[in-house]
Each structure stands twice: as structure tokens, then as C-alpha cells.
Design a protein around this motif. Structure first.
Motif, PDB file in Angstrom:
ATOM      1  N   THR A  68       0.834  -1.203   0.000  1.00 36.76           N
ATOM      2  CA  THR A  68       0.000   0.000   0.000  1.00 36.76           C
ATOM      3  C   THR A  68       0.865   1.249   0.000  1.00 36.76           C
ATOM      4  O   THR A  68       2.019   1.227   0.457  1.00 36.76           O
ATOM      5  CB  THR A  68      -0.940   0.056   1.224  1.00 36.76           C
ATOM      6  N   GLU A  69       0.302   2.331  -0.522  1.00 38.12           N
ATOM      7  CA  GLU A  69       0.888   3.662  -0.450  1.00 38.12           C
ATOM      8  C   GLU A  69      -0.208   4.601   0.050  1.00 38.12           C
ATOM      9  O   GLU A  69      -1.406   4.258   0.016  1.00 38.12           O
ATOM     10  CB  GLU A  69       1.370   4.130  -1.820  1.00 38.12           C
ATOM     11  N   THR A  70       0.181   5.792   0.505  1.00 38.04           N
ATOM     12  CA  THR A  70      -0.804   6.776   0.929  1.00 38.04           C
ATOM     13  C   THR A  70      -0.580   8.091   0.191  1.00 38.04           C
ATOM     14  O   THR A  70       0.543   8.406  -0.219  1.00 38.04           O
ATOM     15  CB  THR A  70      -0.748   7.044   2.445  1.00 38.04           C
ATOM     16  N   ALA A  71      -1.652   8.845   0.031  1.00 42.37           N
ATOM     17  CA  ALA A  71      -1.601  10.160  -0.601  1.00 42.37           C
ATOM     18  C   ALA A  71      -2.691  11.020   0.015  1.00 42.37           C
ATOM     19  O   ALA A  71      -3.770  10.509   0.354  1.00 42.37           O
ATOM     20  CB  ALA A  71      -1.800  10.047  -2.110  1.00 42.37           C
ATOM     21  N   VAL A  72      -2.432  12.307   0.167  1.00 42.81           N
ATOM     22  CA  VAL A  72      -3.395  13.216   0.791  1.00 42.81           C
ATOM     23  C   VAL A  72      -3.793  14.301  -0.192  1.00 42.81           C
ATOM     24  O   VAL A  72      -2.936  14.968  -0.779  1.00 42.81           O
ATOM     25  CB  VAL A  72      -2.817  13.834   2.090  1.00 42.81           C
ATOM     26  N   PHE A  73      -5.111  14.464  -0.354  1.00 43.94           N
ATOM     27  CA  PHE A  73      -5.672  15.409  -1.313  1.00 43.94           C
ATOM     28  C   PHE A  73      -6.640  16.353  -0.600  1.00 43.94           C
ATOM     29  O   PHE A  73      -7.471  15.904   0.198  1.00 43.94           O
ATOM     30  CB  PHE A  73      -6.465  14.665  -2.402  1.00 43.94           C
ATOM     31  N   ALA A  74      -6.556  17.632  -0.902  1.00 43.50           N
ATOM     32  CA  ALA A  74      -7.517  18.616  -0.398  1.00 43.50           C
ATOM     33  C   ALA A  74      -8.126  19.338  -1.587  1.00 43.50           C
ATOM     34  O   ALA A  74      -7.411  19.807  -2.472  1.00 43.50           O
ATOM     35  CB  ALA A  74      -6.832  19.611   0.533  1.00 43.50           C
ATOM     36  N   GLY A  75      -9.454  19.423  -1.587  1.00 45.11           N
ATOM     37  CA  GLY A  75     -10.128  20.090  -2.704  1.00 45.11           C
ATOM     38  C   GLY A  75     -11.549  20.460  -2.350  1.00 45.11           C
ATOM     39  O   GLY A  75     -12.498  19.975  -2.952  1.00 45.11           O
ATOM     40  N   GLY A  76     -11.695  21.315  -1.337  1.00 40.65           N
ATOM     41  CA  GLY A  76     -13.025  21.689  -0.889  1.00 40.65           C
ATOM     42  C   GLY A  76     -13.514  20.773   0.209  1.00 40.65           C
ATOM     43  O   GLY A  76     -12.735  20.125   0.909  1.00 40.65           O
ATOM     44  N   CYS A  77     -14.821  20.707   0.355  1.00 44.86           N
ATOM     45  CA  CYS A  77     -15.437  19.864   1.380  1.00 44.86           C
ATOM     46  C   CYS A  77     -14.962  18.424   1.241  1.00 44.86           C
ATOM     47  O   CYS A  77     -15.018  17.843   0.161  1.00 44.86           O
ATOM     48  CB  CYS A  77     -16.955  19.937   1.252  1.00 44.86           C
TER      49      CYS A  77
END
Length: 243
Positions: free
Chosen positions: A60-69
């Protein structure tokens, strides 16, 4: 201004619905029966990234995304094949400010974000970025997304390592050069000291509340766009945080 455009420009925000009370929620619910294609921002067809992560043997890998609610961003990634977990939370600030009440004030440096855990043998970071930029949000909106405004709703990526940052930087440059949007991308690349999961009532919100006016207007169209534009990546059986 057309009636359709009026509806698109006056979608209810979460805060507005909470402040307005039951009558406004009922009215918004009545409007929600209109074709939801009129609600969310139109998805944008974009080319895949020319640069992607190297082959990985990691489970597994992880990634963090922010884009509004984070309700909608989580809802999109929960339907992506290869994603094993998608958690709504807060990124960009410290632990003391990582609560919904504090983040909603826009003064904690946090962004509402989603931590995605995925199998790199099934889906790559670059493919997740393509979905993020294409259907999960509008990367040209500065410190807002749809009806929600404030730095907590900013478009931001929090790379987990230098390789992710390099891929993200290259893809943003590629998309800006292609001019698929009339305005430049404002997505920021930020460091991630820690990711703080949001309160339990925020988790799986789209899956648990498909009839909520905010979800119907703003977020279900994103999931529909994922299925339409990325059929090979769409998974009808969404992964859940809670069972």
C-alpha cells in the motif's frame, strides 16, 4: 441569467444549511430533485500525467488530497479501484486545531483533506491525480470550492515523499501548459507534518447521506462523472471507513 445558472450559482453550503434551519433544508431538498448535472462544477477531460511514480512492490501507499469539502473528495476516491481506504480529515495545521469547529473558522491553517490508501499495483499516484484534477474538484478556484469559501477549502496536495512531489509538480505544469482551463491551476504543494482524521460523523458522509441537499447538489455529480469519464477505474462497491 438562466434559471439553471441561478441554481448552479446558489447551491447551498453546509454552513448556510445549518444556519437556515429546517425550512431551508426542505426547500433545498425540493430543488435537489432537479437534474443534478446542473449542480456541481462540470468535470474536465484531461490527459493522464506524462510522469508517474516508478513501479513499486509495496502493498500500500498513501496520498493526501484537499479540494473543498472532504465529503465529496472522500466519496470520489471511495469508488476508485485500487483504493483500500479513504479517510476524511485535516492537513496543514497542528493537533490542537484539528477539530471541525476550529477548522471551520479558517484560522488553523488546516485544509479539509482526504488521506487515500491505495494498492500501487492496481492504481498509480498519477492516476489518482488525474481523477483529483478532473472530477473531484476545480483546481482553479482559490481558497474556495463551489459554495464553500475559506482557506480550509483550498486546493492542495500533501505529497508523502519527494517522488510524489515530483510527479505532482510535473503534472500541474503539464496541465497548465495544455490550457484545458481558462484560468491557471492554484493547487498548492504543501508539507504534511501529520494527518488528523475528522470526527466520526464526517466519515462516509456521502455514502450514508445520499439524499442530503448538499450532497445531491455538490457531490453526487462528481461520483457520476468518475463513472462516466473513468469507467475502468470506477468501483461500484465503495470502500468504507465505518461498517
Amino acid at each position: 441569467m438562466s434559471f439553471v445558472q441561478f441554481l448552479s450559482d446558489h447551491r447551498p453550503s453546509r454552513g448556510a444549511l445549518a444556519r437556515a434551519g429546517a425550512a431551508a433544508v426542505l426547500a433545498a431538498s425540493a430543488l435537489a430533485v432537479l437534474p443534478i448535472a446542473f449542480a456541481a462544477e462540470d468535470p474536465v477531460v484531461i490527459a493522464p500525467p506524462k510522469m508517474d511514480m516508478p513501479a513499486s512492490t509495496a502493498q500500500t501507499e498513501t496520498a493526501v488530497f484537499a479540494g473543498g469539502c472532504f465529503w465529496g473528495v472522500q466519496g470520489v476516491f471511495q469508488h476508485v479501484k485500487g483504493v483500500t481506504k479513504a479517510v476524511s480529515g485535516y492537513a496543514g495545521g497542528d493537533a490542537a486545531g484539528a477539530t471541525y469547529d476550529k477548522v471551520s473558522g479558517g484560522r488553523t491553517r488546516h485544509a479539509e483533506a482526504v488521506q487515500v490508501t491505495y494498492d500501487p499495483k492496481q492504481v498509480t499516484y498519477g492516476q489518482l491525480l488525474q481523477i483529483y484534477f478532473s472530477v473531484a474538484h476545480d483546481p482553479t478556484q482559490l481558497n474556495r470550492q463551489g459554495p464553500d469559501t475559506g482557506t480550509q477549502y483550498r486546493s492542495a496536495l500533501f505529497p508523502a515523499n519527494p517522488a510524489q512531489r515530483k510527479v505532482a509538480e510535473a503534472y500541474i505544469a503539464q496541465l497548465n501548459q495544455s490550457k484545458v482551463w481558462p484560468k491557471p491551476i492554484v493547487t498548492t504543494l504543501e508539507t504534511l507534518p501529520a494527518f488528523y482524521p475528522a470526527e466520526a460523523y464526517h466519515q462516509d458522509f456521502l455514502l450514508r447521506n445520499p439524499g442530503h441537499p448538499y450532497i445531491a447538489f455538490n457531490d453526487l455529480p462528481k461520483v457520476e462523472a468518475l463513472e462516466k469519464l473513468f469507467p475502468a477505474s470506477y468501483h461500484a462497491d465503495a470502500v468504507r471507513v465505518t461498517r
